[in-house]
Design an enzyme around this catalytic site. Structure first.
Site, PDB file in Angstrom:
ATOM      1  N   LYS A 198       0.829  -1.257  -0.152  1.00 26.57           N
ATOM      2  CA  LYS A 198      -0.002   0.115   0.172  1.00 26.57           C
ATOM      3  C   LYS A 198       0.923   1.416   0.092  1.00 26.57           C
ATOM      4  O   LYS A 198       1.949   1.277   0.419  1.00 26.57           O
ATOM      5  CB  LYS A 198      -1.162  -0.131   1.139  1.00 26.57           C
ATOM      6  CG  LYS A 198      -0.333   0.302   2.332  1.00 26.57           C
ATOM      7  CD  LYS A 198      -0.194   1.713   2.899  1.00 26.57           C
ATOM      8  CE  LYS A 198       0.498   2.127   4.126  1.00 26.57           C
ATOM      9  NZ  LYS A 198       1.860   1.876   4.572  1.00 26.57           N
ATOM     10  N   GLY A 224      10.506  -2.499   4.676  1.00 27.03           N
ATOM     11  CA  GLY A 224      10.742  -1.357   5.589  1.00 27.03           C
ATOM     12  C   GLY A 224      10.740   0.035   4.825  1.00 27.03           C
ATOM     13  O   GLY A 224      11.452   0.950   5.432  1.00 27.03           O
ATOM     14  N   GLY A 274       7.761   1.429   4.161  1.00 29.31           N
ATOM     15  CA  GLY A 274       6.361   2.267   4.470  1.00 29.31           C
ATOM     16  C   GLY A 274       5.531   1.946   3.475  1.00 29.31           C
ATOM     17  O   GLY A 274       4.457   2.375   3.501  1.00 29.31           O
ATOM     18  N   LEU A 275       5.391   0.758   2.847  1.00 30.12           N
ATOM     19  CA  LEU A 275       4.653   0.388   2.167  1.00 30.12           C
ATOM     20  C   LEU A 275       3.908  -1.098   2.157  1.00 30.12           C
ATOM     21  O   LEU A 275       3.261  -1.668   1.300  1.00 30.12           O
ATOM     22  CB  LEU A 275       5.304  -0.056   0.503  1.00 30.12           C
ATOM     23  CG  LEU A 275       6.230   1.017  -0.025  1.00 30.12           C
ATOM     24  CD1 LEU A 275       7.133   0.859  -1.233  1.00 30.12           C
ATOM     25  CD2 LEU A 275       5.421   2.134  -0.353  1.00 30.12           C
ATOM     26  N   SER A 305       4.608  -3.992   3.614  1.00 23.70           N
ATOM     27  CA  SER A 305       5.065  -5.298   3.507  1.00 23.70           C
ATOM     28  C   SER A 305       4.621  -6.326   4.265  1.00 23.70           C
ATOM     29  O   SER A 305       4.376  -7.455   3.922  1.00 23.70           O
ATOM     30  CB  SER A 305       6.566  -5.436   3.099  1.00 23.70           C
ATOM     31  OG  SER A 305       7.300  -4.943   4.234  1.00 23.70           O
ATOM     32  N   GLU A 321      -0.354  -8.654  12.306  1.00 23.37           N
ATOM     33  CA  GLU A 321       0.265  -7.393  12.359  1.00 23.37           C
ATOM     34  C   GLU A 321       0.301  -7.113  13.996  1.00 23.37           C
ATOM     35  O   GLU A 321       1.654  -6.312  14.297  1.00 23.37           O
ATOM     36  CB  GLU A 321      -0.657  -6.498  11.730  1.00 23.37           C
ATOM     37  CG  GLU A 321      -0.515  -6.247  10.177  1.00 23.37           C
ATOM     38  CD  GLU A 321       0.657  -5.584   9.945  1.00 23.37           C
ATOM     39  OE1 GLU A 321       0.672  -4.357   9.486  1.00 23.37           O
ATOM     40  OE2 GLU A 321       1.529  -6.329   9.864  1.00 23.37           O
ATOM     41  N   ASP A 332      -3.139  -0.962   7.022  1.00 23.94           N
ATOM     42  CA  ASP A 332      -2.289  -1.703   6.242  1.00 23.94           C
ATOM     43  C   ASP A 332      -2.852  -2.976   5.655  1.00 23.94           C
ATOM     44  O   ASP A 332      -3.231  -3.136   4.432  1.00 23.94           O
ATOM     45  CB  ASP A 332      -1.045  -1.896   6.599  1.00 23.94           C
ATOM     46  CG  ASP A 332      -0.030  -0.787   6.596  1.00 23.94           C
ATOM     47  OD1 ASP A 332      -0.740   0.458   6.551  1.00 23.94           O
ATOM     48  OD2 ASP A 332       0.987  -0.584   6.904  1.00 23.94           O
TER      49      ASP A 332
END
Length: 483
Positions: A48, A185, A187-188, A190, A236, A247
């Site tokens: 994301k 790492g 900020g997407l 993962s 998470e 996310d």
């Protein structure tokens, strides 16, 4: 073509043809050789990007996050009855560990009244569960440096918590092999993408999900997406402690969401099921950054200059609201509307710069994009490094993009051409592609998948939407709301 219908969920709403699937076989504990009991299959989920509203979201302002076409892929291989082991192979982070199934603490997870159903709502981790699995999680990667090993332990903790919650001691052996095209790492999302893959795979294995298939009612699909999402959130929590849940929600459902923190209780989440698919350039600065440091920087600014900081944060929130309003009034992919959105992207970045969360590497990306005049750029995520996203102008030529990407590469940046508003969790059951209606079947085995070379190799082998003439991937699709 092999039947791609998946095992049916135990509800009365399932289509008759799905209900005919034979019941789950009783697993024998006898140690004798046998063939695998289920076909190899694959699950995939997207990363994301925050499009509007980072940092302001911490202070209760709205933000928009959208799925991107960079994805995680999880291949699940069932072992013969004689192999009573479960193996976790996260190839891209170097984690590979095998546990004896019979040695895992099943009695702790399945004792009444603690036993969880697949449809349970889990809002916090059970301390007794964590205590029981930690010796097994901490057995991984003992020869690695402590910093890397901590990442592996958190990944193993999430896997074991989900595996023990959703499986049983009678489970056959499995190999779970993960590959990802999402920068880690940065900020997407993962880790959320991985947790969605694990959640979906385990729910499929206990036949708690039906589909996805063309005849599936959208409301039923939405319920099943939510089951996947809830258990992904549990994973998470194992990794991050107190995640927002945004996310995994974006990864499971795809498209985009608008989210807003509340003073008490969970955040408000509006699913934007009509969010358009937009072409995007994502550039990774390769600059390490700490989300906590950037959040603390804004907090300090707010303490020292409360009135001015509040104006900036409120402005960022209003940009997110304006973007949502524009999307409800016009097709954002239209040239004029896209330009409007581009202006909002530029303003959002300017506000983030004024909060002090940009970085010279991020500003260099924006400078090169502006000079090439190909679109609108902003940082995405916490800032201080990480990634920037560029929304392309509709008339941008491929050769201009290629020239710009060469400049980025020369300066040590990593570029990804991706799609914003991508599909959510998908399934390839069994792990077989067929090229065209009468084409040859292409089976994905563990060795080929594990040795796919980098992002390009993974995309070419199993990528969602990479080869248009290749049949295989199926996705759960929510009921399309007005937004």
């Amino acid at each position: 073509m092999p039947d791609t219908h998946l095992p049916a969920t135990p509800t009365t709403s399932i289509k008759p043809q799905l209900a005919k699937i034979p019941p789950i076989p009783q697993f024998s504990m006898e140690r004798k050789l046998s063939s695998p009991m289920a076909p190899t299959f694959m699950v995939s989920a997207p990363g994301k990007a925050i499009v509007f509203g980072e940092h302001a979201a911490v202070y209760g302002k709205p933000a928009i996050a959208a799925a991107i076409s960079l994805r995680s892929y999880l291949l699940v291989t069932t072992l013969s009855k004689s192999r009573r082991t479960v193996q976790l192979n996260f190839r891209d982070i170097g984690l590979n560990h095998t546990w004896e199934i019979d040695a895992l603490p099943w009695n702790v997870f399945h004792q009444p009244p603690k036993r969880r159903s697949y449809y349970s709502v889990v809002e916090s981790l059970d301390s007794q569960f964590l205590e029981a699995i930690m010796p097994h999680a901490e057995a991984v990667s003992k020869d690695l440096p402590e910093k890397q090993r901590k990442i592996h332990i958190k990944s193993a903790t999430a896997f074991l918590y989900l595996f023990l919650s959703l499986s049983s001691s009678a489970s056959p052996g499995f190999i779970y092999t993960l590959r990802s095209t999402i920068p880690i790492g940065a900020g997407l999302g993962s880790s959320a993408s991985v947790c969605v893959c694990l959640s979906a795979a385990l729910l499929l294995q206990i036949r708690a999900l039906a589909g996805p298939h063309p005849d599936q009612p959208p409301k039923e699909a939405a319920i099943q997406i939510e089951h996947i999402n809830r258990w992904a959130f549990v994973g998470e929590m194992c990794i991050h402690g107190d995640p927002s849940g945004v996310d995994n929600t974006v990864s499971a459902g795809g498209k985009a969401v608008m989210f807003q923190r509340n003073a008490s209780g969970p955040p408000s989440v509006i699913r934007l099921t009509k969010f358009p698919k937009l072409r995007l350039l994502l550039v990774d600065t390769q600059q390490q950054r700490s989300t906590g440091v950037q959040v603390e920087k804004v907090k300090t600014l707010s303490t020292n200059h409360p009135e001015i900081t509040e104006i900036i944060l409120d402005g960022i929130g209003k940009i997110a609201t304006s973007a949502l309003d524009l999307m409800s009034l016009a097709d954002v992919s239209d040239s004029d509307a896209l330009g409007h959105w581009g202006s909002l992207i530029g303003m959002n970045h300017g506000f983030l710069v004024s909060l002090g969360v940009s970085h010279p590497r991020l500003e260099r990306i924006r400078e090169l994009v502006d000079y090439a005049n190909i679109g609108w750029t902003k940082l995405t995520g916490a800032g201080g490094g990480g990634c920037a996203i560029t929304l392309f102008r509709p008339d941008t030529e491929d050769k201009t993009i290629e020239e710009l990407e060469r400049k980025f590469t020369a300066e040590g940046f990593q570029t990804y051409e991706t799609i914003l508003g991508a599909d959510g969790v998908g399934v390839l059951w069994p792990a077989v592609f067929r090229n065209g209606t009468d084409g040859e079947a292409e089976e994905i085995d563990q060795n080929t998948f594990e040795n796919a070379d980098g992002v390009h190799g993974i995309d070419q082998l199993v990528g969602v939407g990479v080869q248009e003439n290749r049949e295989g991937w199926k996705f759960w699709t929510r009921d399309v709301s007005p937004r």
